[in-house]
Design an enzyme around this catalytic site. Structure first.
Site, PDB file in Angstrom:
ATOM      1  N   ILE A 133       0.734  -1.043   0.063  1.00  0.00           N
ATOM      2  CA  ILE A 133      -0.108  -0.052   0.026  1.00  0.00           C
ATOM      3  C   ILE A 133       1.069   1.283  -0.045  1.00  0.00           C
ATOM      4  O   ILE A 133       2.298   1.074   0.504  1.00  0.00           O
ATOM      5  CB  ILE A 133      -0.891  -0.074   1.220  1.00  0.00           C
ATOM      6  CG1 ILE A 133      -0.172  -0.072   2.628  1.00  0.00           C
ATOM      7  CG2 ILE A 133      -1.894  -1.179   1.041  1.00  0.00           C
ATOM      8  CD1 ILE A 133      -1.021  -0.258   3.807  1.00  0.00           C
ATOM      9  N   ASP A 134       0.463   2.460  -0.480  1.00  0.00           N
ATOM     10  CA  ASP A 134       1.144   3.428  -0.615  1.00  0.00           C
ATOM     11  C   ASP A 134       1.812   4.148   0.825  1.00  0.00           C
ATOM     12  O   ASP A 134       1.199   3.761   1.747  1.00  0.00           O
ATOM     13  CB  ASP A 134       0.459   4.636  -1.255  1.00  0.00           C
ATOM     14  CG  ASP A 134      -0.037   4.294  -2.842  1.00  0.00           C
ATOM     15  OD1 ASP A 134       0.601   3.306  -3.240  1.00  0.00           O
ATOM     16  OD2 ASP A 134      -1.147   4.736  -3.097  1.00  0.00           O
ATOM     17  N   LYS A 135       2.920   4.832   0.629  1.00  0.00           N
ATOM     18  CA  LYS A 135       3.458   5.322   1.633  1.00  0.00           C
ATOM     19  C   LYS A 135       2.597   6.033   2.708  1.00  0.00           C
ATOM     20  O   LYS A 135       2.560   5.889   3.858  1.00  0.00           O
ATOM     21  CB  LYS A 135       4.679   6.442   1.205  1.00  0.00           C
ATOM     22  CG  LYS A 135       5.370   7.219   2.348  1.00  0.00           C
ATOM     23  CD  LYS A 135       6.293   7.954   1.607  1.00  0.00           C
ATOM     24  CE  LYS A 135       7.084   8.861   2.795  1.00  0.00           C
ATOM     25  NZ  LYS A 135       5.974  10.295   2.990  1.00  0.00           N
ATOM     26  N   ARG A 234      -7.018   5.878  -5.542  1.00  0.00           N
ATOM     27  CA  ARG A 234      -6.800   7.321  -5.818  1.00  0.00           C
ATOM     28  C   ARG A 234      -7.229   7.774  -7.078  1.00  0.00           C
ATOM     29  O   ARG A 234      -7.748   9.031  -7.557  1.00  0.00           O
ATOM     30  CB  ARG A 234      -5.632   7.602  -5.391  1.00  0.00           C
ATOM     31  CG  ARG A 234      -5.102   7.463  -3.681  1.00  0.00           C
ATOM     32  CD  ARG A 234      -3.715   7.216  -3.709  1.00  0.00           C
ATOM     33  NE  ARG A 234      -2.929   8.640  -3.937  1.00  0.00           N
ATOM     34  CZ  ARG A 234      -1.598   8.790  -3.682  1.00  0.00           C
ATOM     35  NH1 ARG A 234      -0.751   7.663  -3.678  1.00  0.00           N
ATOM     36  NH2 ARG A 234      -0.996   9.769  -3.964  1.00  0.00           N
TER      37      ARG A 234
END
Length: 303
Positions: A133-135, A234
């Site tokens: 998953i993204d930062k 997103r």
């Protein structure tokens, strides 16, 4: 070393045209031009060379240099752990695996500091990492401790049997209670750091959403992934006109101050790789997310 050959079908600046042919940044392509790893009609060229129709481009991609990944004593919130796998509730701001610019302080560094038995299928830089998953996305992530677990969990991802549900705060007031966004996602040719809905070099992407709560100028939604493309939620929410709040890459400039997108991996379900038992975990919203929600004006439901 991997080699590619292309024939230019239009007049264009070489670094931009070549970067559009693969998932390479323009700066990467420019570096290959400077080092002679990219040739046009058998000869070296300058980074600003203008391609002509029919030019033959050779690209010799150098072998990636493996980064030394060291164990680090970084606190982790372990939701579940046994001999085969770990489920972690990742904090905001933590990068999942080492890469250029992030060689320490990552989830992988923390995992290596926590245990020394992670699967090696994804190589030195990404031991144990099955998905990411993204930062600045918080929430649940599964990690494989051995190759048996890695292969099983990866297979479940491929077969779309893993349950992945996210909570997101988006801009605007959604009209529909339920919906499905089915739109292919690929690299944005105008900005290689972004993804976009496109038909060019794109992959199938499906996101299901459900309205949870309406606020003035915002909506809280649950998003369920059917596929797992980079930045999928997103990109898809932006595509339908409701970008994520706090998102510095896909959202508006005027937004909430959360230090990143308001996106939380809240539910993760899968069949245990060894026992085949169905397991499901939930992680509550982080405190900073809840604090932002408390600042918003809730719109009461009308019958």
């Amino acid at each position: 070393m991997e080699s590619y050959t292309f024939v230019a079908d239009e007049k264009a600046r070489i670094d931009k045209w070549v970067s559009d042919q693969g998932e390479w940044s323009r700066s990467q392509v420019q570096e290959w031009i400077k080092t002679g790893a990219l040739l046009v009609n058998g000869s070296a060229v300058k980074p600003n060379y203008k391609l002509q129709v029919g030019d033959e481009i050779e690209v010799h991609v150098p072998e990636a240099v493996e980064l030394e990944v060291l164990p680090e004593n970084i606190p982790l919130e372990i939701v579940f752990e046994d001999e085969d796998m770990i489920v972690v509730n990742k904090a905001r701001g933590m990068v999942v695996h080492p890469a250029a610019g992030h060689t320490s302080g990552t989830l992988v560094n923390a995992l290596l500091g926590h245990c020394d038995d992670l699967s090696g299928i994804n190589g030195v830089k990404r031991p144990g990492i099955v998905h990411r998953i993204d930062k600045d996305t918080t929430g649940l992530l599964m990690v494989a401790k051995n190759d048996l677990a890695h292969e099983s969990l990866a297979s479940q991802l491929k077969d779309k049997t893993i349950k992945r549900e996210y909570i997101a705060l988006v801009h605007g007031e959604l009209v529909h209670e339920l919906g499905t966004i089915e739109a292919p996602i690929g690299r944005d040719t105008n900005d290689r750091q972004r993804m976009t809905v496109t038909d060019k070099n794109a992959k199938e992407a499906v996101t299901h959403f459900r309205l949870l709560e309406r606020y003035k100028d915002f909506t809280l939604v649950e998003c369920k992934l059917e596929t797992g493309r980079t930045h999928q939620i997103r990109v898809h929410m932006r595509y339908i006109g409701h970008p994520l709040a706090g998102d510095p890459k896909y959202g508006p400039r005027r937004t909430i101050d959360l230090g990143g997108q308001a996106l939380h991996a809240a539910t993760l379900g899968f069949h245990h790789p060894r026992t085949k038992e169905w397991m499901e975990f939930e992680a509550p919203l982080p405190e900073d997310f809840k604090a932002e929600l408390a600042k918003l004006d809730k719109i009461e439901k009308t019958r």
